[in-house]
Design an enzyme around this catalytic site. Structure first.
Site, PDB file in Angstrom:
ATOM      1  N   SER A 146       2.212  -1.926  -2.665  1.00  0.00           N
ATOM      2  CA  SER A 146       1.789  -0.605  -3.109  1.00  0.00           C
ATOM      3  C   SER A 146       2.952   0.094  -3.785  1.00  0.00           C
ATOM      4  O   SER A 146       4.112  -0.054  -3.365  1.00  0.00           O
ATOM      5  CB  SER A 146       1.319   0.244  -1.926  1.00  0.00           C
ATOM      6  OG  SER A 146       1.136   1.599  -2.307  1.00  0.00           O
ATOM      7  N   TYR A 160       3.216   3.841   6.043  1.00  0.00           N
ATOM      8  CA  TYR A 160       2.582   2.977   5.046  1.00  0.00           C
ATOM      9  C   TYR A 160       3.610   2.523   4.017  1.00  0.00           C
ATOM     10  O   TYR A 160       3.686   1.337   3.666  1.00  0.00           O
ATOM     11  CB  TYR A 160       1.441   3.723   4.374  1.00  0.00           C
ATOM     12  CG  TYR A 160       0.708   2.919   3.328  1.00  0.00           C
ATOM     13  CD1 TYR A 160      -0.063   1.821   3.683  1.00  0.00           C
ATOM     14  CD2 TYR A 160       0.788   3.258   1.975  1.00  0.00           C
ATOM     15  CE1 TYR A 160      -0.739   1.080   2.723  1.00  0.00           C
ATOM     16  CE2 TYR A 160       0.117   2.531   1.015  1.00  0.00           C
ATOM     17  CZ  TYR A 160      -0.643   1.441   1.390  1.00  0.00           C
ATOM     18  OH  TYR A 160      -1.305   0.708   0.440  1.00  0.00           O
TER      19      TYR A 160
END
Length: 251
Positions: A146, A160
């Site tokens: 990501s 995250y």
């Protein structure tokens, strides 16, 4: 399906983790369209998994759905073994399964921290570890990370970001170990992409959209196209890359 002459992945065998929905399903479709035999894992969406199998088998593709909980490293390793058995080998591993959860640091539950590391990091390691002995020269490992590994523009996504930075580091760390075996390993870092888990409508999307240079969310097929390129024979000199597919989100 494509004929051998225009199917760049004809004869290749691929495993996509978390392949029943979103980016994973788009990747399964693209690899199958390019001629690969594809296995994919799923955990909580058996109907979607079966629908995908039925859709692709109707085109003549060889596809297999494997139930495996990505929070369980042993289950992930077993899924690699099953994919090898059902496909007759393995040439391409796509680590796609992942979860995202946000909360301020003071209130982030440790059990959720552990779960995110289990799925986003440990499962990636387990799949690579089990797959490497089966990947000969020309093998491909592609992990979906990501852009939050590089940029976190909203509050609450520190954990995250940590997990996605970890898999990018794992990729770079394995380059010299796998290179002499003829195996490439790369990370694709999507920006905002329209999926069930990250819709391109609503308050959160409205907050992110102005940060995207193109002004719009990506689509799962955009990421699948990048995966397909890195899986193709022509990408054999590309390894250790962290590739942002993000519409200019991190610029």
């Amino acid at each position: 399906m494509s004929t051998t002459s225009d199917a760049p992945l004809a004869g290749r065998r691929a495993l996509v983790t978390g392949g029943s929905r979103g980016i994973g399903a788009a990747t399964v479709r693209r690899l199958a369209a390019d001629g690969a035999a594809v296995a994919f894992t799923y955990q909580s969406s058996p109907d979607a998994a079966q629908d995908l199998v039925d859709e692709l088998e109707a085109t003549g593709a060889k596809v297999a759905a494997i139930k495996a909980d990505s929070a369980d490293a042993l289950a992930v390793a077993a899924a690699v073994d099953e994919a090898v058995e059902r496909l007759g080998g393995l040439d391409i591993l796509v680590n796609n399964a992942g979860v995202a959860q946000g909360a301020p640091i003071e209130s982030f539950p440790l059990e959720d921290f552990d779960r995110m590391l289990d799925i986003n990091v440990k499962a990636v390691f387990a799949a690579i570890q089990r797959a490497v002995p089966h990947l000969g020269a020309g093998g491909r490992i592609i992990t979906i990370g990501s852009v939050n590994a590089d940029r976190v523009p909203t509050v609450g996504f520190s954990v995250y970001a940590l997990t996605k930075a970890a898999v990018a580091g794992l990729t770079r760390g394995l380059v010299r170990e796998l290179g002499p075996r003829g195996i490439t390993i790369n990370t694709i870092q999507p920006g905002p992409v329209a999926t069930d888990m990250n819709p391109d409508t609503g308050d959160f999307a409205d907050e992110l959209r102005p940060l995207i240079a193109t002004g719009q969310y990506g689509q799962p097929r955009d990421i699948a196209s990048a995966v397909a390129y890195l899986a193709h024979p022509e990408s054999g000199f590309i390894t250790g890359v962290t590739w942002n597919i993000d519409g200019g989100f991190v610029i």
